[in-house]
Structure formats: C-alpha cells, structure tokens
Design a protein around this motif. Structure first.
Motif, PDB file in Angstrom:
ATOM      1  N   VAL A 136     -10.784 -20.801   3.492  1.00  0.00           N
ATOM      2  CA  VAL A 136     -11.519 -21.629   4.454  1.00  0.00           C
ATOM      3  C   VAL A 136     -11.183 -23.107   4.279  1.00  0.00           C
ATOM      4  O   VAL A 136     -11.104 -23.849   5.261  1.00  0.00           O
ATOM      5  N   SER A 137     -10.971 -23.542   3.036  1.00  0.00           N
ATOM      6  CA  SER A 137     -10.693 -24.958   2.790  1.00  0.00           C
ATOM      7  C   SER A 137      -9.423 -25.435   3.473  1.00  0.00           C
ATOM      8  O   SER A 137      -9.267 -26.630   3.760  1.00  0.00           O
ATOM      9  N   PRO A 140     -10.475 -26.218   8.004  1.00  0.00           N
ATOM     10  CA  PRO A 140     -11.829 -26.784   8.123  1.00  0.00           C
ATOM     11  C   PRO A 140     -12.462 -26.604   9.496  1.00  0.00           C
ATOM     12  O   PRO A 140     -13.682 -26.694   9.614  1.00  0.00           O
ATOM     13  N   ASP A 141     -11.661 -26.357  10.515  1.00  0.00           N
ATOM     14  CA  ASP A 141     -12.207 -26.201  11.869  1.00  0.00           C
ATOM     15  C   ASP A 141     -12.401 -24.735  12.251  1.00  0.00           C
ATOM     16  O   ASP A 141     -12.582 -24.412  13.429  1.00  0.00           O
ATOM     17  N   LEU A 142     -12.383 -23.848  11.281  1.00  0.00           N
ATOM     18  CA  LEU A 142     -12.551 -22.421  11.538  1.00  0.00           C
ATOM     19  C   LEU A 142     -13.912 -22.172  12.194  1.00  0.00           C
ATOM     20  O   LEU A 142     -14.944 -22.589  11.675  1.00  0.00           O
ATOM     21  N   PRO A 143     -13.936 -21.505  13.356  1.00  0.00           N
ATOM     22  CA  PRO A 143     -15.208 -21.300  14.061  1.00  0.00           C
ATOM     23  C   PRO A 143     -16.064 -20.220  13.403  1.00  0.00           C
ATOM     24  O   PRO A 143     -15.562 -19.337  12.703  1.00  0.00           O
ATOM     25  N   LEU A 147     -14.531 -13.384  10.295  1.00  0.00           N
ATOM     26  CA  LEU A 147     -14.487 -12.346   9.273  1.00  0.00           C
ATOM     27  C   LEU A 147     -13.764 -12.862   8.034  1.00  0.00           C
ATOM     28  O   LEU A 147     -12.884 -13.723   8.132  1.00  0.00           O
ATOM     29  N   ALA A 148     -14.141 -12.320   6.890  1.00  0.00           N
ATOM     30  CA  ALA A 148     -13.456 -12.637   5.637  1.00  0.00           C
ATOM     31  C   ALA A 148     -13.136 -11.325   4.928  1.00  0.00           C
ATOM     32  O   ALA A 148     -14.046 -10.568   4.572  1.00  0.00           O
ATOM     33  N   LEU A 149     -11.860 -11.060   4.753  1.00  0.00           N
ATOM     34  CA  LEU A 149     -11.405  -9.885   4.017  1.00  0.00           C
ATOM     35  C   LEU A 149     -10.960 -10.339   2.630  1.00  0.00           C
ATOM     36  O   LEU A 149     -10.012 -11.112   2.495  1.00  0.00           O
ATOM     37  N   PHE A 300      -4.764 -17.506   5.868  1.00  0.00           N
ATOM     38  CA  PHE A 300      -4.570 -17.180   4.460  1.00  0.00           C
ATOM     39  C   PHE A 300      -4.644 -18.449   3.614  1.00  0.00           C
ATOM     40  O   PHE A 300      -4.330 -19.538   4.091  1.00  0.00           O
ATOM     41  N   PRO A 301      -5.013 -18.305   2.339  1.00  0.00           N
ATOM     42  CA  PRO A 301      -4.915 -19.456   1.438  1.00  0.00           C
ATOM     43  C   PRO A 301      -3.458 -19.759   1.149  1.00  0.00           C
ATOM     44  O   PRO A 301      -2.589 -18.911   1.383  1.00  0.00           O
ATOM     45  N   PRO A 302      -3.141 -20.953   0.629  1.00  0.00           N
ATOM     46  CA  PRO A 302      -1.784 -21.174   0.121  1.00  0.00           C
ATOM     47  C   PRO A 302      -1.513 -20.183  -1.003  1.00  0.00           C
ATOM     48  O   PRO A 302      -2.436 -19.721  -1.678  1.00  0.00           O
TER      49      PRO A 302
END
Length: 345
Positions: A136-137, A140-143, A147-149, A300-302
């Motif tokens: 998520v970091s 930052p503009d994720l609505p 969902l989070a897997l 995805f995260p880095p």
C-alpha cells in the motif's frame, strides 16, 4: 520517566520509525522517515538465516538463537543505510505475531528495551498488516475498498480492506500456505530450500501442462485456498518418475492459477477492481505475470519488501505514529497464532 507516558511530539516535522521483524527465519530491521505525512523507506537491513537449508525447513530453536546473535549487527546496518544515529529514532515498532513464538520474543523484547532506552513510544504490530502496508505504501492513492492477498510461507489470506487499518477476512487457506507447499514440493524434488525460488527456476525449463495436477476447491462458492491436494499429487508424481522440471512447472501453474482465479472471483462478487499482492510468494514472476493479465488492477510491493522485513513493520506503525499516540504497547506479548481479523463464520 514513566514509560506509559511516552508519546511522539505533535510538533516534530520529521519522524523516524524503526521497525523490527523476527517472526520466522529472517532478522529484519528497517527505518522509515515520515515527512509531511509521507513515509519513505530509508533502510531495510536483513539477515536471512542460511543454516536451515541443511534441514530443508526452519528449525524454531535455531532461528531464535540466530536472531539473538545477529540483531545488534542488523540494527547497525540499518542505521548506516539510513544515514542517521540511534538518537534520531522517534518510535520503535516490532512484530508481536503471528510467527514462531521464540523468534517473535527476540524482536519484541529487543524493541521494547530499545524504545525504553531511547525514551520513545513502542508499537507492537501485526505481521500480516506489515505485508499489506509494504504494498500500500507504494500506492498512496489506492481506492477503498480494495483486496489484499497475503501469500507467503506461513500465510495465504485474502482480505477486503474497507479503510486504513480496517480489514475483513474474505478467504484463507484450509491447510497449507502456498509458500509452505512450494517448500515441500521443492524438497520432494531435491531442489533445496527455500522452495519458492528453486521451483521458479526449475519451472522455467519445464512444461506447465506436462503433469496433470488437480485444481483445488473446484466449484467452491467460498473464496478459500487449499494446497495439500496438489502437494500429495506431486508426491505421487515423483514416485512415478515424472520429469522433475515438468512437475515444477505444472505445480507452479496450478498454485498461481488458484491464487489468481480465486482472487478474481472474490473481486467480481464484491465489485472491487484493485488488489494488492504481498508476501514472499508475491516475488514469484509467474504470479506477477498472471495477475498482470487478470484484468484486475494489481499492485505489488518492490521486490526487496516482499519477504519478511523490518521496514514493512515500520510502515505498518506509521498511522499510529502520526496520531502521536500516547499509549505504548509495553504489555503486548508474542502470539504464535494471532489473527488480523476473525473469520465472519
């Protein structure tokens, strides 16, 4: 000074949050700078314990000893990466669970002692929230909702994120976690530990349709996962003498298919387009490519924040730090089984 009274000054323009994760076999210390409310990872020092390769899996007592031996050096590495001194730290966070309880105790106790010594607040954080915030970091503009897997060696969970810090469990594995299945199948094939990278490398040389494997939970109305059946089918295939590279490719294909298709069904049922995918298995190239072709808006995260690490725990603590919370989690204890949310049923 009374530890319970420690709080962040609301007048501080820049916060430096130090995060610690010792939930399994990685000793992680990360540092996040928060300026004008925006977090930035300055350091992500990590020691991955290689000693477990000889066992083909993590030995809990050995992991705890390794954390004790390494954590001072990893803290020093993090401070050097960040270019700051220990006195600059304004809050400390550490994982309290879930994980191996002995390993968790090392980081949790170390974090509490460090925070008390520095006279700064201490935040006990949830490991899965750390994985989610690692993704998520970056967006930052994720609505909301999205969902989070979370898919790793110990966890396969699908959450609906209704607001920051507000999670609703949508589905979870009924048996093995996906990463655990990768490790066990890699061991069957003699590919070594950890299994995820080993399976992925072998799969590049194999045919994903080369070995017929079952599709888990076919026809289910829920959004759960199961990998024990695939694991058993792989064991039978190994005994039958199938081509190991074809088996690796076929196994990876079925696991990725299950993760993506189940997430797609959940997204459609809930009217959600965005999904964050995090955890160690999120580094798998086939999984990333499949989500990229899924029609979902996948985030995805880095790569360096996919596996267990301290930076993700610092990121998870940002919202507490920004509130300047006066309560510090001195009484929090390590918990091996700590749900992020309770199942609705």
């Amino acid at each position: 000074m009374d530890p319970a009274s420690l709080s962040l000054s609301s007048q501080k323009e820049v916060l430096y949050i130090l995060g610690i994760d010792t939930s399994c076999d990685d000793t992680g210390v990360g540092i996040v700078r928060v300026q004008n409310g925006v977090p930035e990872v300055l350091a992500n020092a990590l020691w991955s314990q290689k000693v477990h390769r000889q066992y083909g899996g993590v030995m809990p007592e050995v992991a705890s000893r390794e954390h004790v031996e390494r954590i001072d050096a990893i803290l020093e590495d993090a401070l050097v990466q960040a270019g700051i001194s220990l006195s600059d730290i304004t809050a400390v966070a550490a994982t309290r669970g879930p994980g191996l309880v002995g390993a968790l105790l090392v980081g949790l106790t170390y974090g509490k002692g460090l925070a008390q010594g520095l006279g700064v607040p201490f935040y006990a954080m949830h490991h899965l929230e750390g994985h989610i915030q690692a993704a998520v970091s970056e967006h930052p503009d994720l609505p909301f909702p999205h969902l989070a897997l979370v898919v790793s060696g110990g966890h396969t969970h699908l959450f609906k994120v209704n607001a920051p810090g507000q999670y609703e469990l949508v589905g979870a594995t009924r048996d093995d976690a996906a990463g655990e299945a990768f490790d066990k199948v890699a061991r069957m094939l003699g590919l070594g530990y950890p299994g995820g990278p080993a399976i992925s490398k072998a799969a590049e040389r194999g045919d994903p349709r080369g070995v017929e494997l079952p599709r888990p939970l076919l026809g289910q109305k829920a959004f759960d996962f199961s990998f024990s059946g695939i694991k058993t089918a792989c064991l039978l295939a190994v005994k039958a003498g199938v081509n190991p590279e074809n088996l690796a490719a076929s196994f990876q294909f079925r696991v990725v298919e299950s993760l993506v298709q189940t997430t797609k069904r959940a997204a459609k049922a809930l009217g959600i387009r965005h999904v964050v995918v995090s955890g160690g298995v999120a580094a798998n190239r086939a999984l990333r490519e499949a989500f990229g072709q899924s029609g979902l808006r996948s985030h995805f995260p880095p790569m360096h924040l996919n596996t267990d690490n301290g930076a993700m725990i610092a990121l998870a603590a940002v919202k507490k730090a920004l509130k300047g919370e006066q309560h510090s989690d001195w009484e929090s204890e390590a918990e091996a089984y700590l749900p992020l949310v309770q199942a609705a049923h």
